[in-house]
Design an enzyme around this catalytic site. Structure first.
Site, PDB file in Angstrom:
ATOM      1  CG  ASN A 146      -8.885   4.022  -8.658  1.00 56.93           C
ATOM      2  OD1 ASN A 146      -9.006   2.660  -8.939  1.00 56.93           O
ATOM      3  ND2 ASN A 146      -9.900   4.474  -8.484  1.00 56.93           N
ATOM      4  CB  CYS A 187     -12.897   3.130  -5.830  1.00 51.30           C
ATOM      5  SG  CYS A 187     -13.091   4.643  -5.020  1.00 51.30           S
ATOM      6  CD  GLU A 212     -12.463   2.960 -10.101  1.00 49.89           C
ATOM      7  OE1 GLU A 212     -13.054   4.263  -9.932  1.00 49.89           O
ATOM      8  OE2 GLU A 212     -12.211   2.824  -9.002  1.00 49.89           O
TER       9      GLU A 212
END
Length: 950
Positions: free
Chosen positions: A562, A564, A566
């Site tokens: 995604n 970020c 994670e």
């Protein structure tokens, strides 16, 4: 010499200045010039007048002062003469005129002492202008009472000092809002001398909020101190107002509101520091045409009620959820906090999509991005299926321009749809390393070249298969393909990918592949690392561990992470992956002797229930997201405050003890999270696609390490030890799981600010720095360090000055004991090997991934190569930002503490990073001859901060 900033480059509107006698006049830059000239003369003597450099130098410095003061000036707030002098002081320091600045500081201090000795309460002529135009005498007694209440119970915080600072900002005719701001700013300017002034500032802001909210709810002016405030009376009226203005879900009115109001803990309003309270005030609290009517504990109860809407005993669960949120033990992600209990409850944080190779799919992808971003979602887009440059277009018999022009449009969409005006739109584009356009993809964030083929606002990430890194280590060739000719590579991973990829290479050698290009793998790897250093992008993420260890490999393929890095969920043309995030505040679950296991277990179990509830309550903006989320029910439970947890236990980050704590804490969270999801399955049923998953086969995250080791032929260096008996959880998981995925560690950039702890799993960034976000600029001071320095009699003005000068690091401050330097070592003083080792220990327990920033104080080609290959060998699924100290520009407040976004000076380099952890296996030979450019932008943000996920 810096470039001169002319008055034409700054605000043109008249700026008011409050003098010490309360009179107001227009800002006059010539007075700054005169003051600076006198300062130089005082130090350099009359000979300075004859110097040809003095006049242009003073003019240059005056321009810098003017630019800094007026850059963010607001027409409704007047400057104080002291703020101007603060900027003069700072500019002199930044310009290297230390002797002049020192003389200037001493003069100001002497004058301040004289004024303090003769200070008195404001004269009766000070009058306050109310919103309705009414003018009344200043009620100094109430001001004093509010300030005293704000400072009560705080260590080394003086109400008298705040009042004296407040006096300096008063003038006849001051507005009600300006009066409130004057009190807040008075406490705020003292934060760098004592961190508890941050709590006093927050409480003064709370007083302003109480007046605003209570008056709006009551429909008439209301002022109440904390002791006078009653949530029991306010809360039902607040809910009624929220429903009437079509902001709150009418269903909230059907709760037993008196019972919920009685459960509210008003004393928890005092737990916020200023950064947390200001962030909530600016961006989270509900408002009606800009007038806020939501108070902090009502905010938490509203979120809790929204998450309890479908519970059997809604009130009991709402009170349970409220307790977790208001205590800061656990915090939901930002979209949940924004929208829970509202008429549009879009509560999910992250959305992952795959863009197919046709125009309809591509433009549908843009539309989906816009709809998903509108209500505060971060986007991860897999663009690998889109054919590369030169590929044949059957419908027109032409050639494709490749994927890059489409990425430019995706970039502009993210800018245009800025998450409901609450924060910047944010997206990340992923591309696999074998795509023929990968070399141009690497250039997307560069500031040179054709701007039509650049994406300055969108993040990018490499989706790297293991086969590529094996080629790098073998110094072998690598072949780039267009996906329209090799479509199944996108759907394969591990051994199957490697075999099919080699078959395509053989087909290319036979002339059966039209578009392909062969490069040396090491050269491409070099380019990836060099561009990562130069631009901060694309990030390095690893395709095979994300898929081989995925519990859902029976139901699809993980094509990207995604925004970020994670979240690792399957995507396809008809399924948009959705993840629902929240984070445990680990700092609230430790004592000096270790983890509070019972509290952590309770928090984890309740948090999983809250996250699971999000899925059913959620407002889905596109059908592909709804279908995917209801079918697989993934959640992402993470943590924050890791560094604070180490401080409490006196454990340095760069130590084997910290690595062991990372391992143990994540094991406990994983144990209780998986057990809670299995219990929810028994209560509510397993998720739809459970059968065939790794869970159904009794394979937990700790067990899936063996699958990755097998796929790599044993070339994996991950610890597999455990401290708990996992057999009971394994048996439960076989019978059913409520959620396909349970854990992921997000950046927590904003919610950690709310809770007043360090971000996520991050090491300490600085012991003293100015943090900039959408709510403004905030002095952040490590209160753990201050407490230790006070205990040793070392906290004084000289220490504040040293922290500023040495960029918030302790290494060069001789009088600080060695044990404190180790405990409070900042990110750039550590070897990132420690971060990788700790992340590897966590990764064995996590079914998704971690947002892992990496730091290099002295980046080089060898260092980058070793670090990212270490991350791969240690089994990490993803990495996030690369932060480079050499490219960091420090933002500082002045010596007196006025906040403001200011460009700092380049400081002396930090000492060598702390020693690396002992290697458990020999490192491979580094990539040779990788020379990084002199300048990079790997760390272009002063405070590493991604606000899209949390």
């Amino acid at each position: 010499m810096p470039t001169t900033t002319t008055p034409a480059a700054v605000a043109k509107a008249p700026v008011r200045v409050v003098r010490r006698d309360g009179a107001v006049s227009a800002f006059d830059a010539t007075k700054v010039s005169v003051a600076m000239t006198k300062a130089f003369l005082a130090v350099e003597g009359d000979g300075a007048v004859a110097s040809s450099r003095l006049h242009p130098l003073v003019e240059e410095l005056t321009g810098q002062v003017e630019a800094a003061l007026l850059k963010h000036v607001r027409p409704d707030v007047a400057l104080h003469v002291e703020q101007i002098q603060d900027q003069v002081e700072l500019v002199l320091m930044r310009g290297g005129h230390h002797a002049v600045a020192r003389a200037y500081v001493l003069y100001r201090e002497e004058r301040a002492k004289v004024r303090a000795a003769t200070a008195s309460a404001p004269a009766p002529t000070i009058r306050v202008t109310h919103p309705d135009g009414q003018v009344t005498p200043l009620d100094w007694d109430r001001v004093a009472a509010v300030v005293a209440e704000a400072c009560a119970g705080l260590t080394d915080v003086s109400a008298d000092t705040v009042l004296a600072e407040t006096r300096r900002n008063l003038y006849d005719g001051i507005t009600v809002d300006e009066l409130a701001t004057a009190q807040i700013m008075a406490a705020r300017t003292l934060v760098e001398t004592e961190p508890d002034y941050s709590f006093a500032s927050a409480r003064l802001l709370l007083d302003k909020l109480r007046r605003e909210a209570l008056s709006h709810v009551a429909g008439e002016p209301v002022e109440a101190t904390g002791e006078q405030m009653s949530y029991v009376d306010y809360f039902p009226a607040y809910v009624e107002l929220g429903v009437s203005v079509d902001r709150l879900d009418p269903e909230l009115r059907t709760f037993d509101l008196p019972r919920l109001a009685a459960a509210i803990r008003p004393e928890r309003d005092l737990a916020f520091d200023f950064l947390g309270m200001q962030t909530l005030y600016d961006r989270y609290f509900l408002h009606d045409d800009g007038v806020r009517y939501e108070l902090p504990q009502a905010f938490f109860m509203r979120v809790a009620m929204g998450l309890a809407l479908r519970e059997d005993d809604r009130e009991a669960r709402a009170i349970e959820f409220y307790g977790l949120l208001s205590s800061f033990d656990f915090m939901c992600s930002t979209p949940t906090l924004f929208n829970s209990g509202t008429t549009r409850p879009q509560l999910s944080s992250c959305f992952l999509t795959t863009v197919d190779d046709d125009l309809d799919a591509i433009f549908r992808g843009y539309r989906n991005n816009a709809l998903l971003a509108k209500y505060s979602g971060g986007l991860g887009n897999d663009w690998t299926p889109v054919r590369g440059m030169g590929a044949h277009i059957k419908g027109t018999n032409g050639q494709s321009q490749g994927v890059v022009p489409f990425l430019k449009i995706a970039n502009d969409t993210a800018v245009a749809v800025n998450q409901g005006g609450k924060r910047k739109g944010a997206a990340c584009a992923y591309l696999e390393t074998w795509h023929v356009d990968v070399e141009e993809f690497l250039e997307l964030r560069k500031n040179t070249g054709d701007d039509r083929r650049r994406t300055h606002d969108m993040n990018t990430a490499n989706w790297v298969p293991d086969e590529f890194l094996r080629r790098v280590e073998a110094d072998a060739e690598w072949t780039l393909f267009s996906p329209d000719e090799t479509p199944d590579l996108h759907e394969l991973y591990g051994t199957a990918f490697a075999q099919r990829y080699r078959a395509y290479e053989e087909a290319a050698d036979r002339g059966e592949i039209r578009v392909h290009r062969r490069v040396r793998a090491v050269d491409l790897w070099r380019r990836m690392l060099t561009v990562l250093f130069e631009t901060g992008h694309p990030w390095i993420t690893f395709k095979d561990p994300c898929n081989v260890r995925s519990p859902q490999q029976h139901a699809g393929v993980v094509h990207s992470s995604n925004l970020c890095t994670e979240i690792t969920l399957n995507t396809s043309a008809d399924e948009v992956a959705v993840c629902n995030l929240g984070s445990i505040n680990l700092a609230n679950h430790v004592t000096p002797t270790g983890l509070d296991r019972d509290r952590l277990a309770r928090t984890t179990r309740t948090a999983v229930r809250m996250l699971d509830n999000v899925i059913d309550i959620n407002f889905y903006t596109i059908p592909e997201a709804r279908r995917s989320n209801l079918r697989h029910r993934p959640v992402g439970l993470g943590l924050m405050g890791f560094a604070d947890s180490l401080f409490v236990q006196r454990i340095p980050y760069a130590s084997s003890e910290a690595v062991e704590f990372a391992d143990l804490s994540m094991e406990l969270i994983s144990f209780h999270a998986l057990d809670a999801s299995a219990d929810l399955a028994a209560e509510r049923g397993s998720y739809e696609s459970f059968e065939g998953s790794l869970w159904s086969r009794g394979v937990l995250p700790i067990d899936s390490i063996a699958l990755l080791a097998d796929a790599r032929g044993g070339a994996l260096d991950m610890d597999t030890s455990s401290t708990l008996d996992w057999s009971s959880v394994r048996d439960k998981a076989r019978r059913g799981m409520r959620n396909s995925n349970v854990m992921a560690i997000a950046p927590t950039a904003t919610i950690s600010n709310i809770c007043g702890v360090g971000q996520s799993i991050e090491p300490l960034y600085r012991n003293l720095f100015v943090k900039a976000n959408m709510s403004g600029d905030f002095t952040v001071l490590n209160r753990h360090l201050v407490a230790d320095l006070k205990a040793r009699g070392l906290w004084d003005a000289a220490m504040v000055s040293d922290l500023k000068y040495f960029d918030g690091a302790l290494t060069a401050v001789d009088r600080v004991p060695a044990e404190l330097k180790a405990l409070y070592a900042t990110a750039f003083e550590l070897s990132s090997d420690w971060l990788v080792e700790a992340a590897s220990r966590r990764q064995k327990w996590i079914d998704q991934a971690q947002s892992l920033n990496l730091y290099l104080a002295a980046p080089s080609g060898r260092a980058l190569d070793e670090l990212y290959r270490l991350a791969w060998r240690k089994g990490l699924k993803t990495t996030y930002y690369l932060r480079s100290a050499s490219a960091t520009h420090v933002e500082k407040s002045t010596l007196r503490g006025t906040d403001g976004k200011l460009t700092g000076v380049t400081l002396p380099p930090a000492a060598a990073p702390a020693a690396r952890p002992a290697a458990s296996s020999p490192s491979p030979a580094p990539v040779p001859e990788l020379v990084l450019p002199a300048e990079g932008a790997a760390c272009s943000i002063t405070d590493p901060d991604c606000e899209a996920c949390q």
